[in-house]
Scaffold this motif. Structure first.
Motif, mmCIF file in Angstrom:
data_model
loop_
_atom_site.group_PDB
_atom_site.id
_atom_site.type_symbol
_atom_site.label_atom_id
_atom_site.label_comp_id
_atom_site.label_asym_id
_atom_site.label_seq_id
_atom_site.Cartn_x
_atom_site.Cartn_y
_atom_site.Cartn_z
ATOM 1 N N UNK A 151 37.058 53.067 42.584
ATOM 2 C CA UNK A 151 37.646 51.755 42.329
ATOM 3 C C UNK A 151 39.058 52.011 41.841
ATOM 4 N N UNK A 152 39.982 51.166 42.260
ATOM 5 C CA UNK A 152 41.382 51.360 41.884
ATOM 6 C C UNK A 152 41.943 50.080 41.264
ATOM 7 N N UNK A 153 42.962 50.244 40.427
ATOM 8 C CA UNK A 153 43.627 49.056 39.897
ATOM 9 C C UNK A 153 44.059 48.138 41.029
ATOM 10 N N UNK A 154 43.816 46.866 40.847
ATOM 11 C CA UNK A 154 44.106 45.877 41.888
ATOM 12 C C UNK A 154 42.885 45.500 42.700
ATOM 13 N N UNK A 155 41.861 46.360 42.700
ATOM 14 C CA UNK A 155 40.613 46.033 43.401
ATOM 15 C C UNK A 155 39.918 44.878 42.701
ATOM 16 N N UNK A 156 39.199 44.102 43.471
ATOM 17 C CA UNK A 156 38.367 43.038 42.925
ATOM 18 C C UNK A 156 36.911 43.471 43.052
ATOM 19 N N UNK A 157 36.179 43.363 41.953
ATOM 20 C CA UNK A 157 34.754 43.695 41.987
ATOM 21 C C UNK A 157 34.001 42.652 42.801
ATOM 22 N N UNK A 158 32.863 43.031 43.354
ATOM 23 C CA UNK A 158 32.004 42.024 43.978
ATOM 24 C C UNK A 158 31.638 40.945 42.955
ATOM 25 N N UNK A 159 31.139 39.813 43.422
ATOM 26 C CA UNK A 159 30.737 38.748 42.500
ATOM 27 C C UNK A 159 29.624 39.253 41.589
ATOM 28 N N UNK B 225 39.899 46.876 30.705
ATOM 29 C CA UNK B 225 39.849 47.512 32.024
ATOM 30 C C UNK B 225 39.831 46.515 33.170
ATOM 31 N N UNK B 226 39.354 45.301 32.902
ATOM 32 C CA UNK B 226 39.273 44.284 33.947
ATOM 33 C C UNK B 226 39.775 42.947 33.414
ATOM 34 N N UNK B 227 40.159 42.107 34.350
ATOM 35 C CA UNK B 227 40.526 40.724 34.037
ATOM 36 C C UNK B 227 39.536 39.840 34.790
#
Length: 134
Positions: free
Chosen positions: A33-41, A68-70
């Motif tokens: 996973x990289x910065x800018x990636x969106x996690x699955x729902x 780590x996430x928004x």
């Protein structure tokens, strides 16, 4: 068909949410996973991890508190760049996943504080040293 990176081996003494958060964090560190990636729902993650949505919500809350996430309703959960992560005590708290780790962290902090005081006392005047003792 490729295997999902969201597979998980249970770890001792962690809640399911903590375990999922730890796994997602390891995916980030491994570059899967990289910065800018969106996690699955959250629903998709729950299906992929074979767990409830509430456990995934807990994981997202932990990762969010760690900076780590928004996570925003309607937008999804975005992996943050290191520069976007707000400097915060939460970065430390997010890294602590068990009571033992919290105790180890506090013990280390206490040792550093004692060392800092000792260093300050060595360069202090006699009056300052007396004040430190008090």
């Amino acid at each position: 068909m490729t295997a999902s990176p969201f597979n998980l081996d249970p770890q001792e003494k962690l809640s399911l949410g903590e375990n999922i958060a730890h796994h997602i964090q390891s995916l980030l560190h491994q570059g899967k996973l990289r910065p800018g990636d969106t996690l699955p729902t959250q629903r998709e993650l729950a299906q992929q991890y074979g767990t409830s949505v509430s456990a995934v919500r807990e994981a997202i809350s932990i990762l969010s508190a760690a900076g780590l996430v928004d996570a925003r309703p309607g937008r999804g959960t975005l992996i943050l760049e290191a520069a976007e992560q707000p400097p915060s005590v939460n970065l430390w708290l997010g890294a602590v996943t068990s009571e033992q780790q919290a105790l180890d962290f506090l013990e280390t902090r206490q040792a550093l504080e004692h060392y800092t005081i000792a260093q300050a006392a060595q360069g202090a005047s006699p009056d300052d040293q007396q004040e430190l003792r008090e």
